[in-house]
Enzyme design. Structure first.
Site: not given
Ligand code: 9MR
Length: 479
Positions: A164, A205, A241, A271
């Site tokens: 990101e 990513n 997402h 998702d």
């Molecule tokens: O799925 C992850 C969630 O459990 C965490 O709380 C969150 C914190 O930012 O991160 C989520 O995963 C993220 C991923 O690492 C990067 N892209 C977005 C995902 C959803 O927030």
């Protein structure tokens, strides 16, 4: 493309030993995956792609572990490889949670996508509040990347090295890394990761880069420039997402333009969220959206696989981040497959019900043979590598009456085999004898009908072809 055989050889002896250890602690019999038809991982493998899921440490056992191992051939740790989890104290590493996920993946013959090394979020306090000089921060980043990639060397197939890096307008995200190190932190992190594990595929990513827009244009320009400079960049991850009904219509074209730069592309966090409660119309729209994404990836030869960001609605990140929204994954909160699951399965070339051709004319001589003997036929397919195998079995009831409730038994004359997962049946082994028992939804095999199930197992010593198949005690012919 990943294959079980290449993973096995990549794992080498230490990986094989780990696998054996992990397999030994697995329960002998595990619940079958709760979905009809061929598992997604087998369909994906036949298409030359992987089908992955994010998993968290607390999802490795019970129903979630069983379904994940049976249906998916790639795992991305949801949180356990992130900086705050791995290096909560400067220079002191906490590998345990991530190691557990890697062991689970190895025991289930799954590849691992490492996620992630350099990100603006989930950083430890010592790092964000450390007020480090630019050069010290640079050294900290290089050391972290080097140490983590080294720890998982040979075990992680893809790394999300940088996660990101962009704002929505295509400018660089104002974060610790960019603000202090400038955009060169990206090339430096990739170079360090490559030095630590030259075989790992290195990715950048991001989200909202699926369609062609300011953000994906910036990613495109970055990847083009990194390639031109000879920086080790192997792939771009499109998180995906999505919001219900909003898969960009140019997703495939966008994947293709990146592939044309000479990198792989992957859907890394798929998702499709909706306003709750879900209903049949929304779930059908969601299935259509999953179909679109699968087809977009399958339509681009350098799209190497799709990962869903959690496979079930019970543990998805969506409801806690978007209050009132959810139901974003292919399995519901009770681990039942949704229309989105069937959509993935169908896009990968599978069918949920074995095709049967209804007879056009009634048989003139009614068959008299009961199930068993010439009234039962088994086809046994095996994909075997040096210490494991996947078996797919189809049993046909050639008798004149339906079977209601079945067991299929067979023997394997020598060696030691350990069943690690089964799908569409419960499979147990006792000595050299195996027993597969129907689940509730496939107890009936109509006259002339068939049902399919399969299992993964480890073996040692020898793994001879099975013999003596019998349906409810009556011998079957084998092909
Ligand atoms: O799925 C992850 C969630 O459990 C965490 O709380 C969150 C914190 O930012 O991160 C989520 O995963 C993220 C991923 O690492 C990067 N892209 C977005 C995902 C959803 O927030």
């Amino acid at each position: 493309m990943f294959s079980k055989r290449t993973l096995r050889s990549a794992l080498g002896e230490s990986g094989a030993a780990l696998l054996a250890t992990a397999a030994a602690v697995l329960a002998f019999t595990v619940p079958a995956a709760n979905a009809a038809g061929t598992p997604l991982r087998d369909l994906a493998a036949a298409k030359g792609v992987y089908m992955g899921t994010a998993l968290m440490q607390n999802e490795l056992t019970g129903t979630s572990g069983s379904i994940a191992g049976a249906q998916f051939d790639s795992v991305t740790p949801g949180n356990e490889m992130k900086w705050a989890s791995v290096e909560p104290t400067r220079g002191t590493y906490n590998w345990g949670p991530a190691d557990q996920i890697v062991s689970f993946a190895q025991a289930n013959h799954m590849q691992v996508r490492g996620h992630n090394l350099v990100w603006h979020s989930q950083l430890p306090n010592w790092l964000t509040s450390g007020s480090f000089s630019n050069s010290e921060l640079h050294d900290i980043m290089i050391k972290h990347v080097t140490d983590e990639v080294t720890h998982f060397k040979g075990e992680v197939v893809h790394w999300d090295v940088v996660n990101e890096p962009f704002n929505e307008d295509g400018t660089y995200r104002s974060d610790l890394w960019y603000n202090q190190l400038g955009s060169s932190y990206i090339a430096d992190a990739l170079t360090a990761a490559h030095a630590a594990d030259p075989a790992a595929k290195l990715y950048i990513n991001d989200y909202n880069v699926e369609g062609q827009n300011a953000k994906s244009n910036a990613m495109y320009a970055l990847v083009k420039s990194l390639k031109a400079q000879g920086v080790p960049i192997d792939g771009v991850g499109f998180q995906a997402h999505f919001i219900l009904g909003q898969v960009p219509s140019d997703f495939k074209a966008n994947l293709q333009r990146f592939a044309d730069l000479g990198v792989d592309v992957a859907v890394t966090e798929l998702d499709v969220r909706m306003q709750l409660p879900s209903d049949a119309t929304k779930l059908q729209q969601q299935a259509n959206d999953y179909t679109t994404v699968m087809n977009d990836c399958l339509g681009v030869s350098r799209c190497v696989g799709v990962t869903v960001w959690g496979f079930n609605d019970a543990t998805s990140w969506v409801p806690s981040t978007f209050p009132g929204q959810g139901a974003a994954t292919p399995y519901d909160e009770n681990y039942q497959p949704k229309p989105a699951y069937t959509a993935i399965q169908t896009a990968l070339g599978g069918t949920t019900t074995p095709p049967t051709t209804p007879p056009t004319t009634p048989p003139t001589t009614p068959p008299t043979t009961p199930p068993g003997g010439s009234g039962c036929a088994v086809s046994y397919g095996v994909n075997q590598w040096n210490t494991g195998f996947t078996a797919n079995i189809t049993v046909t009831n050639g008798g004149s009456s339906a079977v209601n409730g079945w067991t299929l038994t067979w023997t394997q004359s020598s060696g030691t085999q350990t069943v690690t997962q089964a799908w569409n049946a419960t499979v147990t082994r006792s000595g050299t004898g195996y027993t597969a028992t129907n689940l509730s939804y496939n107890a009936a095999i109509p006259a002339g009908g068939s049902t399919s199930f399969g299992f993964n197992a480890n073996w040692s010593g020898a793994n001879p072809a099975p013999t003596g198949f019998a349906l409810n005690g009556a011998a079957c012919s084998v092909s």
